[in-house]
Design a protein around this motif. Structure first.
Motif, PDB file in Angstrom:
ATOM      1  N   MET A 190      33.499  36.764  38.298  1.00  0.00           N
ATOM      2  CA  MET A 190      32.684  35.964  37.798  1.00  0.00           C
ATOM      3  C   MET A 190      32.481  36.339  36.265  1.00  0.00           C
ATOM      4  N   LYS A 191      33.240  37.247  35.755  1.00  0.00           N
ATOM      5  CA  LYS A 191      33.335  37.392  34.526  1.00  0.00           C
ATOM      6  C   LYS A 191      34.395  36.668  33.879  1.00  0.00           C
ATOM      7  N   TYR A 192      36.201  36.900  34.691  1.00  0.00           N
ATOM      8  CA  TYR A 192      36.802  35.700  34.771  1.00  0.00           C
ATOM      9  C   TYR A 192      36.275  34.266  34.504  1.00  0.00           C
ATOM     10  N   PHE A 193      35.379  33.970  35.709  1.00  0.00           N
ATOM     11  CA  PHE A 193      34.836  32.493  35.129  1.00  0.00           C
ATOM     12  C   PHE A 193      34.019  32.267  34.080  1.00  0.00           C
ATOM     13  N   ARG A 194      33.089  32.785  33.441  1.00  0.00           N
ATOM     14  CA  ARG A 194      32.067  32.588  32.055  1.00  0.00           C
ATOM     15  C   ARG A 194      33.583  32.774  31.040  1.00  0.00           C
ATOM     16  N   TRP A 195      34.512  33.136  31.151  1.00  0.00           N
ATOM     17  CA  TRP A 195      35.678  33.224  30.114  1.00  0.00           C
ATOM     18  C   TRP A 195      36.484  32.142  30.451  1.00  0.00           C
ATOM     19  N   ALA A 218      35.056  29.007  31.576  1.00  0.00           N
ATOM     20  CA  ALA A 218      34.631  28.091  31.183  1.00  0.00           C
ATOM     21  C   ALA A 218      34.426  28.117  29.690  1.00  0.00           C
ATOM     22  N   LEU A 219      34.000  29.234  28.984  1.00  0.00           N
ATOM     23  CA  LEU A 219      34.077  29.247  27.856  1.00  0.00           C
ATOM     24  C   LEU A 219      35.411  28.381  26.482  1.00  0.00           C
ATOM     25  N   THR A 220      36.702  28.999  27.190  1.00  0.00           N
ATOM     26  CA  THR A 220      37.134  28.418  26.815  1.00  0.00           C
ATOM     27  C   THR A 220      37.499  27.069  27.122  1.00  0.00           C
ATOM     28  N   LEU A 221      37.124  26.513  28.067  1.00  0.00           N
ATOM     29  CA  LEU A 221      37.205  24.525  28.378  1.00  0.00           C
ATOM     30  C   LEU A 221      36.402  24.198  27.324  1.00  0.00           C
ATOM     31  N   MET A 222      34.847  25.155  27.098  1.00  0.00           N
ATOM     32  CA  MET A 222      33.818  24.166  26.325  1.00  0.00           C
ATOM     33  C   MET A 222      34.705  24.262  24.813  1.00  0.00           C
ATOM     34  N   ILE A 223      35.527  25.438  24.846  1.00  0.00           N
ATOM     35  CA  ILE A 223      35.912  24.978  23.206  1.00  0.00           C
ATOM     36  C   ILE A 223      37.190  24.244  22.771  1.00  0.00           C
TER      37      ILE A 223
END
Lengths: 418, 259
Positions: free
Chosen positions: B1-6, B8-13
């Motif tokens: 779950m934590k990885y998933f957030r990271w 997603a964040l990277t993709l958004m950036i």
């Protein structure tokens, strides 16, 4: 300025000595004004709102200085250039003023850079200030007998707009990629070239907002049908029906060897320029007398780019300025239109520094010796990045009647694109 | 779950930052052709033109700023009470009122703009920044009302009753209870209002008649040409205030959240 005084002097002589036969006919005053002097007096100390296509910072800056400065210094007029995305927006603005009963004055637009359909729309809506273009002093330098000037996309001008400059469609190539003797010189040679260089040629898709593409297809139509002479005059649907199938055949023969196999075409002049600049195709199109230099100086295409024309059917036309019927400051608008035709300004606008580098609207035969030298010097200055002016003049062809525009665009989409 | 957030964040950036980098490069490049990965020649020409004394950029920025802020303020002032009624109240014809309010967002803008332009001309509002601001309210209000009424639908009126029973007046209730509780929504609605007004072209042109020059008027005009450096530079100028507002808003969103 000097020219202007000379003209006044001539006019003055004429009124004193009416027998002098060589003096030109005095010009009538613009409609609604007593005299040209009245126009000058009324315009002094005012602001003019000139609506101009604003897609090029180079043109914007040029207009602000090259016209804005003399307007302020010599005529006391402040120029407010209003940048527009598409002239049709200005037409809509004027039409909505019309429906709000702002008919004869009180409009926001004083002057528009215009031609073709937009001119036709405003003329049809009866929202143009009329019969003025042949009353401004410098209009004597314009050859109004030339049908290319007297008809704007086939619509009679009738003094409702005044020419600014001229354009003629021709090609750009990169001298670093190919030499001059490898260039095609007519449409049949172009066909051979396309076949031998698959994927290296394309043209702008004909369509609204891409009249250069439509114009290119018309040039091919002239070639296929054996000349433009038969097309001059009102739109002839029978003649078109006879030749159109041959035109589509001709273009479809090219298609498999075009860029991306003709599945898609660049939608605008700029897209084609970018394909050319990035080395995807070997030819771009231009309308500028100053040829490739206009785009080189803006960093849009490589410095080794050069312009050339085929020997036949390079369609040319004029662009104009018009004054809406409800313009608030018609006096200043008349003065700007007159300034645009002044030989020293004309000599400047054909140079690439103007951002557009389009051709003359005035005739070299109609100016005095001194101005003629000035205009010729400007032409000579264009140099190697421009196509040979003599070759362009020899290849000149007029445009088709305006009805052809949408017919060709739709038929091209149905017969070539699909 | 934590990885998933990271991830997603990277993709958004990447999605947000990468286009900006291209714009930055283009704004300082001169003649950037394939196959150069990075422009070969750099130039400040586009910026010099934009910030030259003759340029219309600074007045346009000022116009855009004044209009967008005015529109935001007025839209919130009108939208807040309207959203309260629509979000909390139940009355006959509520759906129709909502539909009418949302209509400007659904009808093609050109159709609305041409008619508006004629009406504004008759009223003498054309060609003024006030007229332009009023016109901007039309596409802005639906978003503001929709955002806020959604919030009011989940808003518990008993907080206000509680405060009133403790002796708070209307103003005190609004300032101490209603506003703080709805603050994130108000900020979001304000953001919508600001950004929609900030990016209006057609309405501004037709109502302003070319006399009110805003940033989109300059930007749209230049995108119709092919000068990539100027387009990129103008785009950056256009994005900058929006980014600032977004950063400011996201900070106050964090502060305003009731935990």
């Amino acid at each position: 300025m000097r020219f202007w005084w000379l003209l006044l002097l001539l006019l003055a002589t004429f009124s004193v000595d009416a027998q002098t036969e060589e003096a030109p006919q005095p010009l009538p005053a613009p409609p609604g004004f007593e005299s040209w002097q009245a126009v000058l007096d009324q315009a002094r100390g005012t602001t003019i709102y000139w609506y101009v296509w604003g897609g090029s910072e180079a043109i914007n800056a040029f207009i602000d200085t090259f016209y804005g400065e003399p307007l302020l210094e010599e005529y006391g007029i402040t120029l407010e250039r209003v940048p527009v995305v598409d002239t049709v927006d200005v037409v809509n603005l004027i039409l909505s003023e019309q429906s709000a009963d702002i008919i004869d004055t009180g409009g926001v637009v004083d002057l528009i850079w215009i031609n073709g359909e937009n001119f036709a729309t405003l003329k049809q809506a009866d929202m143009l200030y009329q019969d003025w273009a042949e009353t401004i002093p410098n209009s004597v330098l314009v050859n109004w007998e030339d049908p290319a000037i007297a008809y704007d996309f086939g619509v009679p001008v009738e003094g409702d707009e005044s020419p600014w400059s001229s354009a003629q469609l021709h090609f750009i190539y990169d001298s670093a990629r190919m030499s001059e003797d490898q260039l095609p010189s007519n449409y049949d040679e172009l066909t051979v070239w396309i076949e031998q260089n698959p994927g290296r040629f394309t043209y702008i898709a004909p369509g609204p907002g891409a009249f250069q593409g439509t114009r290119f297809v018309k040039q091919v139509l002239y070639h296929v049908s054996g000349g433009y002479e038969q097309w001059v005059g009102p739109w002839n649907p029978t003649l078109y029906a006879e030749w159109a199938p041959r035109l589509w055949d001709y273009l479809n023969v090219w298609e498999t060897n075009l860029w991306r196999g003709g599945e898609t075409y660049p939608a605008t002049e700029n897209e084609l320029l970018q394909l050319f600049a990035n080395g995807e195709v070997d030819f771009a199109l231009t309308q500028a007398t100053s040829g490739a230099e206009t785009y080189i100086s803006q960093g849009l295409i490589p410095e080794t780019s050069r312009a050339f024309t085929l020997t036949e059917y390079a369609i040319g036309d004029y662009n104009y300025v018009a004054i809406p019927r409800n313009a608030t400051n018609k006096a200043a608008a008349l003065i700007v239109a007159n300034l645009l035709l002044r030989p020293d300004r004309q000599a400047g606008h054909i140079l690439p520094e103007s951002g557009f580098g389009l051709g003359y609207a005035i005739s070299l035969d109609r100016v005095n010796e001194e101005d003629r030298a000035l205009l010729e010097a400007s032409l000579a200055q264009l140099g190697e990045t421009a196509a040979d002016p003599a070759a362009l003049a020899a290849a000149f062809a007029p445009d088709l009647a305006p009805e052809s525009q949408s017919v060709i665009e739709q038929d091209w989409e149905a017969n070539v694109l699909r | 779950m934590k990885y998933f957030r990271w991830i997603a964040l990277t993709l958004m950036i990447i999605a947000l930052i990468l286009p900006l980098i291209t714009f930055l490069l283009k704004a300082f490049a001169r003649g950037w052709f394939f196959p150069q990965i990075i422009p070969r020649t750099w130039s400040l020409a586009a910026w010099e033109r934009l910030f030259s004394p003759q340029s219309d950029l600074l007045p346009a920025l000022l116009n855009s700023g004044i209009i967008a802020l005015t529109v935001t303020g007025v839209a919130l002032a009108i939208g807040f009470p309207a959203a309260r009624v629509l979000g909390i109240g139940h009355f006959p014809g509520k759906r129709w009122i909502l539909l009418v309010l949302l209509a400007p967002a659904l009808v093609p803008p050109l159709a609305v703009s041409m008619g508006l332009s004629t009406q504004f001309l008759r009223l003498g509002l054309s060609g003024t920044w006030i007229g332009v601001s009023i016109a901007h309210l039309i596409p802005v209000l639906p978003y503001v009302i929709l955002t806020l009424s959604g919030l009011f639908a989940r808003y518990d009126l008993r907080y206000e009753e509680q405060a009133r029973s403790l002796g708070a007046g209307s103003w005190a209730i609004f300032r101490r209870i209603t506003l703080p509780m709805l603050w994130p929504g108000v900020i979001a609605a304000g953001l919508f209002a600001f950004l929609i007004s900030w990016s209006q072209y057609l309405l501004t042109f037709l109502i302003g008649g070319g006399r009110v020059i805003t940033l989109p008027i300059l930007l749209f005009a230049s995108t119709s040409g092919g000068d990539n450096a100027v387009i990129a530079a103008l785009s950056l100028v256009m994005i900058a205030p929006a980014l600032l507002v977004l950063i400011f808003a996201s900070r106050s969103l964090e502060q305003g959240t009731i935990r």
